[in-house]
Scaffold this active site. Structure first.
Site, PDB file in Angstrom:
ATOM      1  CG  ASP A 128      -1.089   0.727   9.986  1.00  0.00           C
ATOM      2  OD1 ASP A 128      -2.175   0.267   9.620  1.00  0.00           O
ATOM      3  OD2 ASP A 128      -0.971   1.514  10.940  1.00  0.00           O
ATOM      4  CE  LYS A 133      -1.558  -7.009   9.737  1.00  0.00           C
ATOM      5  NZ  LYS A 133      -0.810  -5.821  10.158  1.00  0.00           N
ATOM      6  N   GLY A 147      -7.196  -2.056   8.375  1.00  0.00           N
ATOM      7  CA  GLY A 147      -7.423  -1.587   7.011  1.00  0.00           C
ATOM      8  C   GLY A 147      -6.345  -2.212   6.148  1.00  0.00           C
ATOM      9  CG  HIS A 148      -5.587  -6.009   6.093  1.00  0.00           C
ATOM     10  ND1 HIS A 148      -5.908  -7.263   6.511  1.00  0.00           N
ATOM     11  CD2 HIS A 148      -4.948  -5.434   7.140  1.00  0.00           C
ATOM     12  CE1 HIS A 148      -5.477  -7.440   7.759  1.00  0.00           C
ATOM     13  NE2 HIS A 148      -4.907  -6.336   8.151  1.00  0.00           N
ATOM     14  CD  GLN A 167      -5.903  -4.890  14.754  1.00  0.00           C
ATOM     15  OE1 GLN A 167      -6.147  -5.985  15.227  1.00  0.00           O
ATOM     16  NE2 GLN A 167      -6.708  -4.304  13.900  1.00  0.00           N
TER      17      GLN A 167
HETATM   18  P1  IMP Z   1      -8.638  -0.202  18.739  1.00  0.00           P
HETATM   19  O1  IMP Z   1      -8.127  -1.504  18.218  1.00  0.00           O
HETATM   20  O2  IMP Z   1      -9.538   0.516  17.773  1.00  0.00           O
HETATM   21  O3  IMP Z   1      -9.244  -0.326  20.103  1.00  0.00           O
HETATM   22  O4  IMP Z   1      -7.368   0.765  18.920  1.00  0.00           O
HETATM   23  C1  IMP Z   1      -6.352   0.502  19.863  1.00  0.00           C
HETATM   24  C2  IMP Z   1      -4.989   0.938  19.340  1.00  0.00           C
HETATM   25  O5  IMP Z   1      -4.613   0.086  18.269  1.00  0.00           O
HETATM   26  C3  IMP Z   1      -4.944   2.365  18.773  1.00  0.00           C
HETATM   27  O6  IMP Z   1      -3.671   2.920  19.012  1.00  0.00           O
HETATM   28  C4  IMP Z   1      -5.133   2.150  17.283  1.00  0.00           C
HETATM   29  O7  IMP Z   1      -4.577   3.200  16.511  1.00  0.00           O
HETATM   30  C5  IMP Z   1      -4.354   0.856  17.099  1.00  0.00           C
HETATM   31  N1  IMP Z   1      -4.838   0.076  15.956  1.00  0.00           N
HETATM   32  C6  IMP Z   1      -5.960  -0.660  15.870  1.00  0.00           C
HETATM   33  N2  IMP Z   1      -6.053  -1.257  14.680  1.00  0.00           N
HETATM   34  C7  IMP Z   1      -4.972  -0.902  13.981  1.00  0.00           C
HETATM   35  C8  IMP Z   1      -4.476  -1.238  12.676  1.00  0.00           C
HETATM   36  O8  IMP Z   1      -5.071  -2.015  11.921  1.00  0.00           O
HETATM   37  N3  IMP Z   1      -3.292  -0.677  12.325  1.00  0.00           N
HETATM   38  C9  IMP Z   1      -2.589   0.136  13.166  1.00  0.00           C
HETATM   39  N4  IMP Z   1      -3.005   0.469  14.378  1.00  0.00           N
HETATM   40  C10 IMP Z   1      -4.177  -0.051  14.796  1.00  0.00           C
END
Ligand code: IMP
Length: 423
Positions: free
Chosen positions: A13, A16, A40-41, A224
């Site tokens: 977040d 990017k 979520g970009h 991420q």
């Molecule tokens: P997952 O990727 O859905 O398995 O989530 C694993 C961890 O990564 C959790 O704490 C999510 O909140 C975090 N996470 C996954 N994708 C994002 C992102 O795009 N932005 C921020 N946190 C993320």
């Protein structure tokens, strides 16, 4: 010709999407290399706000080719919705969006397994986005996964059925309350697969190799952040892919010696969604102000993000493992109005002051040591150049550059494309 990288250096977040959109005019190809619709970009331009999940953030630029690389996991149902949301922009999707045959598919049962796994963990849950990311990467490394290229084969439905059956048995095994109607989910899934099959599938590593030979300029877009990396993040509270620089090599098939600039993005403060350690997290009014002014809600899940001061120990670690060559500081405008700003420059860890990231950064092991700086009152959102910056913002930037030993090339002062100051 080198491939440049764009990576988030914190817990995701960082912004990017906005920066890829700003930089795309300098590139011929934007290639996403890992993650899936957990991302979520958010992009804002011409009064429009748009959120992308799987599609690279260069899609709004007429000349750019956008590639979804082999390291990405694709949920056809979400992908279809993303494409529908793009319809009003009249983009020639068939020629501008290319998908690697080696990218893996997220099945409806992967999403259910994600939910079952999280439910079974109780308080120790990861706080996953419930998009099926973990189970899909597990099938990939377990050598059971389904790939985009499988959809071109006659027997893909049998392969699907056998994997889905296995997943159902696994869901039973978790013995938690996950309600679902698979027949209903599959209706949507098969319809979405049909739409996906109308798109262009490529052998993206070959495509990128040829593009490099022709001198095309390529930007690899991460999702991420470094502290969510499966190896170097705050394990187990991480995502399931390599979000760091090396992930671009495996997620696109680009050789390490072809990597050029490594552009690292960070927010002027820090946020995190989901569970896991966050040493500089604030539970007071300052944290609440950052969340409110910065509109810190997840673009994918809508969850409120946890907020805190900038953590230079963690940021230095990210700069180091990624080999960052230039930095971009986002959301500087959100810090306007704080009388004093704190920057974490070390941790107290087991009675010692340390400046590297230890194995375990849980709150019971680590207390941040802060340097305090003066804040600024001025609204930055209308500023167009660094000359207009208040002295204390300039001092904040100088301090970070000195500590990180990498130049800050962009300061972002608002969500719009136009609110981007180059240094
Ligand atoms: P997952 O990727 O859905 O398995 O989530 C694993 C961890 O990564 C959790 O704490 C999510 O909140 C975090 N996470 C996954 N994708 C994002 C992102 O795009 N932005 C921020 N946190 C993320």
């Amino acid at each position: 010709m080198a491939v440049d990288l764009l990576l988030g250096l914190q817990w995701g977040d960082e912004g990017k999407g906005k920066i890829v959109d700003v930089l795309t005019k300098n590139y011929d190809i934007i290639a996403r290399f890992q993650g899936g619709p957990n991302a979520g970009h958010t992009l804002e331009f011409d009064g429009i706000k748009h959120v992308l999940h799987t599609i690279p953030s260069g899609i709004f630029h007429k000349n750019a080719i956008n590639i979804v690389g082999n390291g990405v996991v694709i949920d056809p149902v979400i992908f279809k919705k993303e494409l529908e949301a793009l319809q009003r922009f009249n983009i020639d999707i068939k020629s501008k969006l290319l998908i690697s045959r080696k990218a893996h598919l997220i099945l409806p049962t992967h999403r259910l397994l994600d939910a079952a796994s999280e439910a079974s963990k109780g308080k120790a849950k990861i706080g996953s986005t419930l998009k099926g990311i973990g189970p899909t990467y597990m099938d990939k490394t377990g050598r059971n996964g389904m790939r985009i290229g499988d959809l071109e084969l006659d027997d893909w439905k049998e392969k699907y059925r056998s994997l889905a059956n296995k997943h159902e048995a696994m869901i039973d095994y978790y013995n938690v309350d996950v309600q679902y109607d698979l027949a209903e989910l599959e209706k949507d899934f098969f319809k979405s697969i049909a739409s996906l099959k109308e798109l262009t599938f490529i052998d993206s590593e070959e495509y990128l190799y040829q593009a490099q030979k022709k001198g095309k300029k390529i930007l690899a877009e991460g999702a991420q952040g470094s502290l969510l990396d499966i190896d170097f993040g705050t394990y187990p509270y991480v995502t399931s892919s390599n979000t760091t620089a090396a992930g671009a090599c495996t997620g696109l098939g680009v050789a390490p010696n072809q990597i050029g600039e490594v552009k690292g993005i960070f927010k002027a403060y820090a946020t995190r969604v989901g569970s896991g350690p966050f040493p500089t997290e604030l539970f007071d009014e300052d944290g609440e102000t950052m969340g409110r002014v910065g509109n810190e809600f997840g673009a994918t899940t809508g969850r409120a993000r946890r907020c805190g001061w900038l953590d230079l120990v963690a940021l230095k670690y990210a700069v180091q493992i990624n080999g960052v060559t230039e930095l971009m500081m986002m959301k500087a405008d959100v810090l306007s109005g704080f009388e004093k700003l704190k920057i974490c420059t070390a941790y107290n860890y087991k009675g010692e002051k340390i400046t590297h990231l230890p194995y375990n950064i849980e709150a019971e092991n680590v207390t941040p040591v802060y340097t305090e700086m003066d804040g600024w009152e001025e609204d930055l959102t209308q500023m167009g150049s660094t000359e207009e910056f208040p002295d204390s913002l300039q001092a904040y930037i100088d301090f970070l550059e000195k500590e990180l030993e990498v130049p800050i090339k962009i300061v972002s002062v608002g969500p719009d494309r136009m609110q981007t100051i180059h240094r």
